[in-house]
Design a protein around this motif. Structure first.
Motif, PDB file in Angstrom:
ATOM      1  N   THR A 198      -5.454 -44.447 -12.814  1.00  0.00           N
ATOM      2  CA  THR A 198      -5.990 -43.086 -12.750  1.00  0.00           C
ATOM      3  C   THR A 198      -5.856 -42.380 -14.088  1.00  0.00           C
ATOM      4  OG1 THR A 198      -5.488 -42.918 -10.389  1.00  0.00           O
ATOM      5  CG2 THR A 198      -5.743 -40.848 -11.602  1.00  0.00           C
ATOM      6  N   ALA A 199      -4.666 -42.453 -14.683  1.00  0.00           N
ATOM      7  CA  ALA A 199      -4.434 -41.792 -15.972  1.00  0.00           C
ATOM      8  C   ALA A 199      -5.362 -42.331 -17.048  1.00  0.00           C
ATOM      9  CB  ALA A 199      -2.977 -41.972 -16.385  1.00  0.00           C
ATOM     10  N   GLU A 200      -5.522 -43.634 -17.086  1.00  0.00           N
ATOM     11  CA  GLU A 200      -6.345 -44.261 -18.121  1.00  0.00           C
ATOM     12  C   GLU A 200      -7.828 -43.985 -17.886  1.00  0.00           C
ATOM     13  OE1 GLU A 200      -4.745 -48.225 -17.858  1.00  0.00           O
ATOM     14  OE2 GLU A 200      -2.756 -47.456 -18.411  1.00  0.00           O
ATOM     15  N   LEU A 201      -8.217 -43.905 -16.617  1.00  0.00           N
ATOM     16  CA  LEU A 201      -9.602 -43.555 -16.306  1.00  0.00           C
ATOM     17  C   LEU A 201      -9.901 -42.115 -16.717  1.00  0.00           C
ATOM     18  CD1 LEU A 201     -12.300 -44.381 -14.993  1.00  0.00           C
ATOM     19  CD2 LEU A 201     -11.353 -43.638 -12.799  1.00  0.00           C
ATOM     20  N   TYR A 202      -8.987 -41.191 -16.416  1.00  0.00           N
ATOM     21  CA  TYR A 202      -9.157 -39.809 -16.862  1.00  0.00           C
ATOM     22  C   TYR A 202      -9.298 -39.735 -18.386  1.00  0.00           C
ATOM     23  CZ  TYR A 202      -7.647 -37.899 -12.275  1.00  0.00           C
ATOM     24  OH  TYR A 202      -7.534 -37.546 -10.962  1.00  0.00           O
ATOM     25  N   SER A 203      -8.554 -40.571 -19.075  1.00  0.00           N
ATOM     26  CA  SER A 203      -8.525 -40.482 -20.538  1.00  0.00           C
ATOM     27  C   SER A 203      -9.851 -40.846 -21.180  1.00  0.00           C
ATOM     28  CB  SER A 203      -7.416 -41.375 -21.098  1.00  0.00           C
ATOM     29  OG  SER A 203      -7.796 -42.741 -21.105  1.00  0.00           O
ATOM     30  N   VAL A 204     -10.675 -41.609 -20.470  1.00  0.00           N
ATOM     31  CA  VAL A 204     -11.986 -41.979 -21.018  1.00  0.00           C
ATOM     32  C   VAL A 204     -13.114 -41.201 -20.340  1.00  0.00           C
ATOM     33  CG1 VAL A 204     -11.232 -44.263 -21.746  1.00  0.00           C
ATOM     34  CG2 VAL A 204     -12.217 -43.982 -19.449  1.00  0.00           C
ATOM     35  N   GLY A 205     -12.760 -40.170 -19.572  1.00  0.00           N
ATOM     36  CA  GLY A 205     -13.762 -39.285 -18.999  1.00  0.00           C
ATOM     37  C   GLY A 205     -14.203 -39.639 -17.599  1.00  0.00           C
ATOM     38  N   GLY A 206     -13.504 -40.539 -16.922  1.00  0.00           N
ATOM     39  CA  GLY A 206     -13.868 -40.917 -15.568  1.00  0.00           C
ATOM     40  C   GLY A 206     -13.125 -40.120 -14.517  1.00  0.00           C
ATOM     41  N   ASP A 207     -13.456 -40.385 -13.253  1.00  0.00           N
ATOM     42  CA  ASP A 207     -12.821 -39.734 -12.114  1.00  0.00           C
ATOM     43  C   ASP A 207     -12.459 -40.776 -11.068  1.00  0.00           C
ATOM     44  OD1 ASP A 207     -12.787 -36.770 -12.445  1.00  0.00           O
ATOM     45  OD2 ASP A 207     -14.936 -37.075 -12.722  1.00  0.00           O
TER      46      ASP A 207
ATOM     47  N   THR B 136      -6.126 -35.884 -19.379  1.00  0.00           N
ATOM     48  CA  THR B 136      -4.788 -36.426 -19.182  1.00  0.00           C
ATOM     49  C   THR B 136      -4.310 -36.087 -17.781  1.00  0.00           C
ATOM     50  OG1 THR B 136      -2.499 -36.460 -19.993  1.00  0.00           O
ATOM     51  CG2 THR B 136      -3.681 -34.387 -20.194  1.00  0.00           C
ATOM     52  N   LEU B 137      -3.759 -37.064 -17.113  1.00  0.00           N
ATOM     53  CA  LEU B 137      -3.194 -36.841 -15.788  1.00  0.00           C
ATOM     54  C   LEU B 137      -1.915 -36.033 -15.946  1.00  0.00           C
ATOM     55  CD1 LEU B 137      -2.991 -37.335 -12.761  1.00  0.00           C
ATOM     56  CD2 LEU B 137      -1.919 -39.533 -13.252  1.00  0.00           C
ATOM     57  N   GLY B 138      -1.836 -34.966 -15.215  1.00  0.00           N
ATOM     58  CA  GLY B 138      -0.660 -34.118 -15.325  1.00  0.00           C
ATOM     59  C   GLY B 138      -0.353 -33.446 -14.005  1.00  0.00           C
ATOM     60  N   GLY B 139       0.655 -32.646 -14.048  1.00  0.00           N
ATOM     61  CA  GLY B 139       1.067 -31.928 -12.860  1.00  0.00           C
ATOM     62  C   GLY B 139       2.156 -30.947 -13.205  1.00  0.00           C
ATOM     63  N   GLY B 140       2.868 -30.548 -12.203  1.00  0.00           N
ATOM     64  CA  GLY B 140       3.923 -29.577 -12.410  1.00  0.00           C
ATOM     65  C   GLY B 140       4.216 -28.863 -11.118  1.00  0.00           C
TER      66      GLY B 140
ATOM     67  N   ALA C 161      -3.097 -29.318 -26.378  1.00  0.00           N
ATOM     68  CA  ALA C 161      -3.887 -28.148 -25.991  1.00  0.00           C
ATOM     69  C   ALA C 161      -5.377 -28.458 -25.884  1.00  0.00           C
ATOM     70  CB  ALA C 161      -3.664 -27.017 -26.993  1.00  0.00           C
ATOM     71  N   SER C 162      -5.844 -29.478 -26.596  1.00  0.00           N
ATOM     72  CA  SER C 162      -7.275 -29.772 -26.619  1.00  0.00           C
ATOM     73  C   SER C 162      -7.698 -30.794 -25.569  1.00  0.00           C
ATOM     74  CB  SER C 162      -7.675 -30.287 -28.002  1.00  0.00           C
ATOM     75  OG  SER C 162      -7.001 -31.501 -28.307  1.00  0.00           O
ATOM     76  N   ILE C 163      -6.745 -31.328 -24.798  1.00  0.00           N
ATOM     77  CA  ILE C 163      -7.075 -32.344 -23.802  1.00  0.00           C
ATOM     78  C   ILE C 163      -6.997 -31.733 -22.415  1.00  0.00           C
ATOM     79  CG2 ILE C 163      -6.415 -34.563 -22.816  1.00  0.00           C
ATOM     80  CD1 ILE C 163      -5.436 -35.434 -25.486  1.00  0.00           C
ATOM     81  N   PRO C 164      -8.075 -31.786 -21.646  1.00  0.00           N
ATOM     82  CA  PRO C 164      -8.066 -31.182 -20.312  1.00  0.00           C
ATOM     83  C   PRO C 164      -7.037 -31.832 -19.393  1.00  0.00           C
ATOM     84  CG  PRO C 164     -10.307 -31.692 -21.012  1.00  0.00           C
ATOM     85  CD  PRO C 164      -9.392 -32.345 -21.995  1.00  0.00           C
ATOM     86  N   LEU C 165      -6.333 -30.999 -18.652  1.00  0.00           N
ATOM     87  CA  LEU C 165      -5.381 -31.477 -17.659  1.00  0.00           C
ATOM     88  C   LEU C 165      -6.125 -31.767 -16.366  1.00  0.00           C
ATOM     89  CD1 LEU C 165      -2.276 -31.804 -16.939  1.00  0.00           C
ATOM     90  CD2 LEU C 165      -2.468 -29.511 -15.966  1.00  0.00           C
ATOM     91  N   LYS C 166      -5.915 -32.964 -15.810  1.00  0.00           N
ATOM     92  CA  LYS C 166      -6.541 -33.327 -14.545  1.00  0.00           C
ATOM     93  C   LYS C 166      -5.441 -33.710 -13.558  1.00  0.00           C
ATOM     94  CE  LYS C 166     -10.521 -35.258 -14.470  1.00  0.00           C
ATOM     95  NZ  LYS C 166     -11.710 -36.147 -14.576  1.00  0.00           N
ATOM     96  N   LEU C 167      -5.597 -33.262 -12.319  1.00  0.00           N
ATOM     97  CA  LEU C 167      -4.576 -33.489 -11.306  1.00  0.00           C
ATOM     98  C   LEU C 167      -4.830 -34.783 -10.549  1.00  0.00           C
ATOM     99  CD1 LEU C 167      -4.254 -29.862  -9.899  1.00  0.00           C
ATOM    100  CD2 LEU C 167      -2.997 -30.934 -11.783  1.00  0.00           C
ATOM    101  N   GLU C 168      -3.850 -35.152  -9.749  1.00  0.00           N
ATOM    102  CA  GLU C 168      -3.968 -36.361  -8.959  1.00  0.00           C
ATOM    103  C   GLU C 168      -5.084 -36.226  -7.920  1.00  0.00           C
ATOM    104  OE1 GLU C 168       0.164 -38.542  -8.605  1.00  0.00           O
ATOM    105  OE2 GLU C 168       0.288 -36.526  -7.786  1.00  0.00           O
ATOM    106  N   PRO C 169      -5.660 -37.349  -7.498  1.00  0.00           N
ATOM    107  CA  PRO C 169      -6.723 -37.295  -6.483  1.00  0.00           C
ATOM    108  C   PRO C 169      -6.149 -36.973  -5.112  1.00  0.00           C
ATOM    109  CG  PRO C 169      -6.134 -39.566  -6.955  1.00  0.00           C
ATOM    110  CD  PRO C 169      -5.382 -38.719  -7.945  1.00  0.00           C
TER     111      PRO C 169
END
Length: 451
Positions: free
Chosen positions: A212-221, A311-315, A399-407
């Motif tokens: 998931t993280a690596e897919l997000y990094s290249v613009g996938g979902d 980038t896969l992230g959370g908090g 700051a320039s990389i969009p944060l994307k959450l888990e599916p």
């Protein structure tokens, strides 16, 4: 992996940088006190077995109630237990101000199970300094705000600076693309002596997590909304790109080593041994490498996700139970601005953490921008006990990389995707197209239950 499983034990060890440890606020930028008296229930109280943090928490409550005598805090033990959260929510038993993970707010907002706090945010001036992409996590489609973040994490490239130097790579300029990762892995592997250029997971849901993280990094979902339903989206050119990269590194380049079927602790142990050049991880891995496996902070660097498209992230953060009165909402914001989102505490918290031997100077958690970020930077420079410059590539690029959450239903999805990762890393003849097609069918069945 979902921080529900790695969780609060790690987060609390790092939380000094986000102001959750002690010391009263300075009085600057304080929110207006609600027209009390009012009592609010909150969670986050440490258990009796955690004597140090419990004492700090109770001291904070005492200081808060002295500063705001019209507000009383009725604190409940614990943060969020996923096993009981839904039951408490349905039964109206949640605290007035309650802890959530980043994966929770949008569903709670959609179901109208939380209070809109937008009208009262002007009483918390520091909100303007919270990172915009973190505020979006708590913002509904209507543009209204329903909670506030308290801590964050995102994945990046953990790498061994010492091995980089030995391989002729610049540790101050780590790979920014997956092509550069592949090339660097080849140079690292050429060092011999059992060095693995790049490592990855494929077991216990960690393979699906990293896919998931690596897919997000290249613009996938992994999954996208189709009307009011979710559907799998990883059986795509981007998904094939991720698995092909790993397959090429594993079998063509031989830079990933023969030991596979790795899970969370395995790569951390390999990194601590000085035999792993790079892997995807987060800053909370570093204290584990150092404290549990006897590595040295000086040997490690952290950079942003290669590819840079996500980038896969959370908090985590706090939300307000539905139906709260304005007085309770204002009281809750007063509490959070004192205890949780208070940049005026960072200096004292960092000093306390440093004296306690906790790491100060890691790049995350860090929710701040603007003047609050400047306060954090000043406090970090004064009390840092880790080599903060080693993480400069991560700080500069985050700051320039969009944060994307888990599916949705992440752990179930990850379990399916583990199989694809395992096959690619253990079978040189793995059929990537078939693996993704099979996984797509299974994940679509899972997602049919997602809301």
């Amino acid at each position: 992996m979902n921080r529900r499983t790695l969780g609060k034990s790690v987060a609390l060890a790092l939380i000094a940088g986000t102001a959750l440890l002690g010391a009263a606020c300075s009085g600057e930028d304080k929110p207006a006190e609600s027209n009390g008296p009012v009592t609010i229930t909150v969670n986050g109280k440490p258990p009796a077995t955690d004597a140090v943090n419990l004492a700090n928490f109770e001291a904070d409550v005492k200081a808060f109630e002295a500063k705001y005598p019209n507000i009383k805090i009725d604190a409940k033990e614990g943060f969020m237990d996923p096993q009981t959260f839904a039951t408490k929510l349905a039964g109206g038993q949640l605290e007035d101000v309650f802890y959530v993970y980043f994966t929770d707010p949008q569903a709670l907002i959609a179901k109208k199970q939380v209070s809109d706090i937008s009208a009262y945010l002007d009483t918390v001036p520091q909100v303007k300094d919270i990172q915009e992409q973190l505020m979006k996590v708590f913002t509904g489609p209507d543009g209204k705000v329903y909670g506030l973040p308290s801590a964050n994490y995102s994945l990046g490239l953990v790498y061994n600076r010492t091995l980089f130097t030995k391989a002729g790579l610049d540790p101050a300029n780590p790979p920014k693309t997956w092509e550069e990762v592949r090339a660097a892995a080849q140079k690292l592997k050429a060092l011999g002596d059992g060095v693995v250029g790049y490592g990855d997971y494929s077991k216990s849901n960690t393979g699906g997590w990293h896919f998931t993280a690596e897919l997000y990094s290249v613009g996938g979902d992994i999954a996208v909304k189709d009307g009011d339903k979710w559907k799998a989206a990883f059986n795509s050119d981007k998904g094939k790109q991720v698995l092909q990269q790993l397959k090429d590194m594993r079998w063509t380049d031989d830079t990933m080593g023969s030991r596979q079927l790795l899970e969370w602790a395995d790569l951390i142990q390999m990194a601590a041994s000085g035999k792993l050049g790079m892997y995807i991880g987060s800053s909370d891995n570093l204290p584990v490498i150092v404290n549990q496996y006897k590595g040295k902070y000086e040997d490690y660097g952290l950079s942003v996700m290669p590819g840079g498209q996500g980038t896969l992230g959370g908090g985590d953060g706090y939300m307000f139970k539905a139906g709260l009165s304005p007085e309770k909402i204002k009281a809750g914001l007063t509490w959070l601005s004192f205890k949780t989102i208070n940049p005026d505490r960072i200096m004292a918290d960092n000093e306390k953490a440093s004296k306690a031997g906790q790491p100060v100077g890691l790049p995350q958690p860090n929710i701040w921008t603007g003047a609050s970020a400047a306060k954090r930077e000043e406090a970090t420079k004064k009390f840092a006990n880790v080599p903060s410059d080693n993480f400069a590539p991560f700080v500069a690029g985050s700051a320039s990389i969009p944060l994307k959450l888990e599916p949705p239903l992440a752990q179930q999805v990850y379990a399916v995707l583990d199989t694809a990762m395992q096959k690619v890393l253990t079978d040189r003849n793995a059929d990537i197209a078939k693996l993704l097609a099979d996984a797509e069918a299974q994940v679509n069945t899972i997602l049919a239950a997602a809301k």
